[in-house]
Scaffold this motif. Structure first.
Motif, PDB file in Angstrom:
ATOM      1  N   SER A  56      -9.993 -28.137 -13.839  1.00  0.00           N
ATOM      2  CA  SER A  56      -9.777 -27.333 -14.977  1.00  0.00           C
ATOM      3  C   SER A  56      -8.871 -27.837 -15.582  1.00  0.00           C
ATOM      4  CB  SER A  56      -9.612 -26.029 -14.450  1.00  0.00           C
ATOM      5  OG  SER A  56      -8.364 -25.695 -13.955  1.00  0.00           O
ATOM      6  N   GLY A  57      -9.045 -27.882 -17.146  1.00  0.00           N
ATOM      7  CA  GLY A  57      -8.159 -28.466 -18.153  1.00  0.00           C
ATOM      8  C   GLY A  57      -8.092 -29.819 -18.196  1.00  0.00           C
ATOM      9  N   LEU A  58      -7.090 -30.288 -18.792  1.00  0.00           N
ATOM     10  CA  LEU A  58      -6.887 -31.820 -19.084  1.00  0.00           C
ATOM     11  C   LEU A  58      -6.752 -32.485 -17.775  1.00  0.00           C
ATOM     12  CD1 LEU A  58      -7.044 -33.782 -21.047  1.00  0.00           C
ATOM     13  CD2 LEU A  58      -4.632 -33.633 -21.576  1.00  0.00           C
ATOM     14  N   GLY A  59      -5.840 -32.037 -16.618  1.00  0.00           N
ATOM     15  CA  GLY A  59      -5.535 -32.673 -15.622  1.00  0.00           C
ATOM     16  C   GLY A  59      -4.553 -33.703 -15.508  1.00  0.00           C
ATOM     17  N   ASN A  60      -3.937 -34.139 -16.685  1.00  0.00           N
ATOM     18  CA  ASN A  60      -3.303 -35.208 -16.732  1.00  0.00           C
ATOM     19  C   ASN A  60      -1.586 -34.873 -15.990  1.00  0.00           C
ATOM     20  OD1 ASN A  60      -5.004 -36.784 -18.017  1.00  0.00           O
ATOM     21  ND2 ASN A  60      -4.156 -36.493 -20.101  1.00  0.00           N
ATOM     22  N   SER A 120     -12.050 -36.353   1.527  1.00  0.00           N
ATOM     23  CA  SER A 120     -13.141 -36.667   2.250  1.00  0.00           C
ATOM     24  C   SER A 120     -14.404 -36.033   2.284  1.00  0.00           C
ATOM     25  CB  SER A 120     -12.689 -36.822   3.912  1.00  0.00           C
ATOM     26  OG  SER A 120     -12.720 -35.411   4.458  1.00  0.00           O
ATOM     27  N   PRO A 121     -15.509 -36.433   2.696  1.00  0.00           N
ATOM     28  CA  PRO A 121     -16.887 -35.685   2.499  1.00  0.00           C
ATOM     29  C   PRO A 121     -17.049 -34.270   3.228  1.00  0.00           C
ATOM     30  CG  PRO A 121     -17.321 -37.988   2.928  1.00  0.00           C
ATOM     31  CD  PRO A 121     -15.677 -37.702   3.260  1.00  0.00           C
ATOM     32  N   GLU A 122     -15.692 -33.947   4.130  1.00  0.00           N
ATOM     33  CA  GLU A 122     -16.073 -32.814   4.927  1.00  0.00           C
ATOM     34  C   GLU A 122     -15.010 -31.571   4.017  1.00  0.00           C
ATOM     35  OE1 GLU A 122     -14.639 -35.913   6.376  1.00  0.00           O
ATOM     36  OE2 GLU A 122     -16.523 -36.178   7.374  1.00  0.00           O
ATOM     37  N   LEU A 123     -14.284 -32.127   2.975  1.00  0.00           N
ATOM     38  CA  LEU A 123     -13.720 -30.971   2.178  1.00  0.00           C
ATOM     39  C   LEU A 123     -14.236 -30.975   1.052  1.00  0.00           C
ATOM     40  CD1 LEU A 123      -9.999 -32.236   2.921  1.00  0.00           C
ATOM     41  CD2 LEU A 123     -11.248 -30.600   3.970  1.00  0.00           C
ATOM     42  N   VAL A 124     -14.553 -29.728   0.384  1.00  0.00           N
ATOM     43  CA  VAL A 124     -15.393 -29.511  -0.879  1.00  0.00           C
ATOM     44  C   VAL A 124     -14.100 -28.910  -1.533  1.00  0.00           C
ATOM     45  CG1 VAL A 124     -16.890 -28.117  -1.907  1.00  0.00           C
ATOM     46  CG2 VAL A 124     -17.474 -28.937   0.554  1.00  0.00           C
ATOM     47  N   ALA A 125     -13.831 -29.336  -2.746  1.00  0.00           N
ATOM     48  CA  ALA A 125     -12.935 -28.985  -3.832  1.00  0.00           C
ATOM     49  C   ALA A 125     -13.583 -27.592  -4.552  1.00  0.00           C
ATOM     50  CB  ALA A 125     -12.560 -30.075  -4.836  1.00  0.00           C
ATOM     51  N   VAL A 126     -12.936 -26.790  -4.613  1.00  0.00           N
ATOM     52  CA  VAL A 126     -13.245 -25.242  -5.291  1.00  0.00           C
ATOM     53  C   VAL A 126     -12.352 -24.867  -6.494  1.00  0.00           C
ATOM     54  CG1 VAL A 126     -14.573 -24.386  -3.193  1.00  0.00           C
ATOM     55  CG2 VAL A 126     -11.834 -24.018  -3.677  1.00  0.00           C
ATOM     56  N   GLY A 127     -11.341 -25.861  -6.662  1.00  0.00           N
ATOM     57  CA  GLY A 127     -10.396 -25.521  -7.852  1.00  0.00           C
ATOM     58  C   GLY A 127      -9.185 -26.623  -7.794  1.00  0.00           C
ATOM     59  N   GLN A 128      -8.882 -27.142  -9.043  1.00  0.00           N
ATOM     60  CA  GLN A 128      -7.655 -27.859  -8.923  1.00  0.00           C
ATOM     61  C   GLN A 128      -7.034 -27.667 -10.484  1.00  0.00           C
ATOM     62  OE1 GLN A 128      -7.813 -32.155  -8.351  1.00  0.00           O
ATOM     63  NE2 GLN A 128      -6.655 -32.329  -9.843  1.00  0.00           N
ATOM     64  N   THR A 129      -5.723 -27.691 -10.499  1.00  0.00           N
ATOM     65  CA  THR A 129      -4.864 -27.550 -11.543  1.00  0.00           C
ATOM     66  C   THR A 129      -3.688 -28.213 -11.390  1.00  0.00           C
ATOM     67  OG1 THR A 129      -4.173 -26.114 -13.221  1.00  0.00           O
ATOM     68  CG2 THR A 129      -3.781 -25.546 -10.935  1.00  0.00           C
ATOM     69  N   ALA A 155       5.699 -34.844 -17.661  1.00  0.00           N
ATOM     70  CA  ALA A 155       5.458 -33.597 -17.462  1.00  0.00           C
ATOM     71  C   ALA A 155       5.361 -32.641 -18.560  1.00  0.00           C
ATOM     72  CB  ALA A 155       6.515 -33.216 -16.473  1.00  0.00           C
ATOM     73  N   ALA A 156       6.327 -33.131 -19.548  1.00  0.00           N
ATOM     74  CA  ALA A 156       6.630 -32.278 -20.707  1.00  0.00           C
ATOM     75  C   ALA A 156       5.328 -32.461 -21.883  1.00  0.00           C
ATOM     76  CB  ALA A 156       8.041 -32.772 -21.601  1.00  0.00           C
ATOM     77  N   PHE A 157       4.636 -33.604 -21.686  1.00  0.00           N
ATOM     78  CA  PHE A 157       3.547 -33.663 -22.631  1.00  0.00           C
ATOM     79  C   PHE A 157       2.456 -34.625 -22.078  1.00  0.00           C
ATOM     80  CE2 PHE A 157       1.327 -35.689 -26.047  1.00  0.00           C
ATOM     81  CZ  PHE A 157       0.975 -34.551 -26.847  1.00  0.00           C
ATOM     82  N   PRO A 158       2.149 -34.293 -20.954  1.00  0.00           N
ATOM     83  CA  PRO A 158       1.118 -35.269 -20.202  1.00  0.00           C
ATOM     84  C   PRO A 158       0.070 -35.823 -20.800  1.00  0.00           C
ATOM     85  CG  PRO A 158       0.877 -32.804 -19.326  1.00  0.00           C
ATOM     86  CD  PRO A 158       1.679 -32.818 -20.512  1.00  0.00           C
ATOM     87  N   LEU A 159       0.354 -37.065 -20.627  1.00  0.00           N
ATOM     88  CA  LEU A 159      -0.809 -38.256 -21.380  1.00  0.00           C
ATOM     89  C   LEU A 159      -1.665 -39.018 -20.211  1.00  0.00           C
ATOM     90  CD1 LEU A 159       1.347 -39.496 -24.059  1.00  0.00           C
ATOM     91  CD2 LEU A 159      -0.325 -37.901 -24.300  1.00  0.00           C
ATOM     92  N   HIS A 160      -1.062 -39.006 -19.065  1.00  0.00           N
ATOM     93  CA  HIS A 160      -2.045 -40.038 -18.093  1.00  0.00           C
ATOM     94  C   HIS A 160      -2.138 -39.031 -16.803  1.00  0.00           C
ATOM     95  CE1 HIS A 160      -0.864 -43.193 -20.586  1.00  0.00           C
ATOM     96  NE2 HIS A 160       0.431 -42.891 -20.637  1.00  0.00           N
ATOM     97  N   ARG A 161      -3.216 -39.238 -16.180  1.00  0.00           N
ATOM     98  CA  ARG A 161      -3.484 -38.430 -14.754  1.00  0.00           C
ATOM     99  C   ARG A 161      -3.367 -39.791 -13.843  1.00  0.00           C
ATOM    100  NH1 ARG A 161      -8.041 -37.187 -11.424  1.00  0.00           N
ATOM    101  NH2 ARG A 161      -9.448 -38.648 -12.442  1.00  0.00           N
ATOM    102  N   ILE A 162      -1.842 -40.168 -13.478  1.00  0.00           N
ATOM    103  CA  ILE A 162      -1.645 -40.801 -12.411  1.00  0.00           C
ATOM    104  C   ILE A 162      -1.255 -40.234 -11.031  1.00  0.00           C
ATOM    105  CG2 ILE A 162      -0.951 -42.486 -14.211  1.00  0.00           C
ATOM    106  CD1 ILE A 162       2.040 -41.628 -13.217  1.00  0.00           C
ATOM    107  N   ASP A 163      -1.308 -38.923 -10.970  1.00  0.00           N
ATOM    108  CA  ASP A 163      -1.349 -38.115  -9.751  1.00  0.00           C
ATOM    109  C   ASP A 163      -2.576 -37.571  -9.512  1.00  0.00           C
ATOM    110  OD1 ASP A 163       1.849 -38.286  -9.292  1.00  0.00           O
ATOM    111  OD2 ASP A 163       1.639 -37.433 -11.284  1.00  0.00           O
ATOM    112  N   GLN A 164      -3.089 -37.933  -8.027  1.00  0.00           N
ATOM    113  CA  GLN A 164      -4.356 -37.545  -7.959  1.00  0.00           C
ATOM    114  C   GLN A 164      -4.735 -37.163  -6.545  1.00  0.00           C
ATOM    115  OE1 GLN A 164      -6.974 -40.826  -8.815  1.00  0.00           O
ATOM    116  NE2 GLN A 164      -5.794 -41.215 -10.613  1.00  0.00           N
ATOM    117  N   ALA A 165      -5.731 -36.024  -6.011  1.00  0.00           N
ATOM    118  CA  ALA A 165      -5.885 -35.947  -4.953  1.00  0.00           C
ATOM    119  C   ALA A 165      -7.623 -36.418  -4.604  1.00  0.00           C
ATOM    120  CB  ALA A 165      -5.758 -34.557  -4.633  1.00  0.00           C
TER     121      ALA A 165
END
Length: 70
Positions: free
Chosen positions: A21-25, A42-51, A29-39
């Motif tokens: 949800s949201g930009l995700g960058n 595997s197919p056994e895990l279903v994402a139900v939310g991320q921020t 930290a103060a003004f996030p422009l890049h999404r370089i940190d990610q999660a």
């Protein structure tokens, strides 16, 4: 896909694209422009939310993922 994440293609799933949800960058930290940190899940895990949330003393925002196990 480019760079290091190219090797994480299928069957791994980018949790932000599935449930973010949201930009995700995350950087800088103060003004996030890049999404370089990610999660990636595997197919056994279903994402139900991320921020992203600020972390005191860090120049990156932390990725927080809620997931369920299939």
């Amino acid at each position: 896909r480019r760079g290091a994440v190219r090797g994480l293609a299928a069957p791994h799933l980018d949790s932000y694209l599935r449930a973010g949800s949201g930009l995700g960058n995350t950087y800088p930290a103060a003004f996030p422009l890049h999404r370089i940190d990610q999660a990636w899940l595997s197919p056994e895990l279903v994402a139900v939310g991320q921020t992203t949330v600020p972390v005191p003393g860090s120049d990156h925002r932390m990725v927080v993922v809620d997931f369920a196990v299939r």
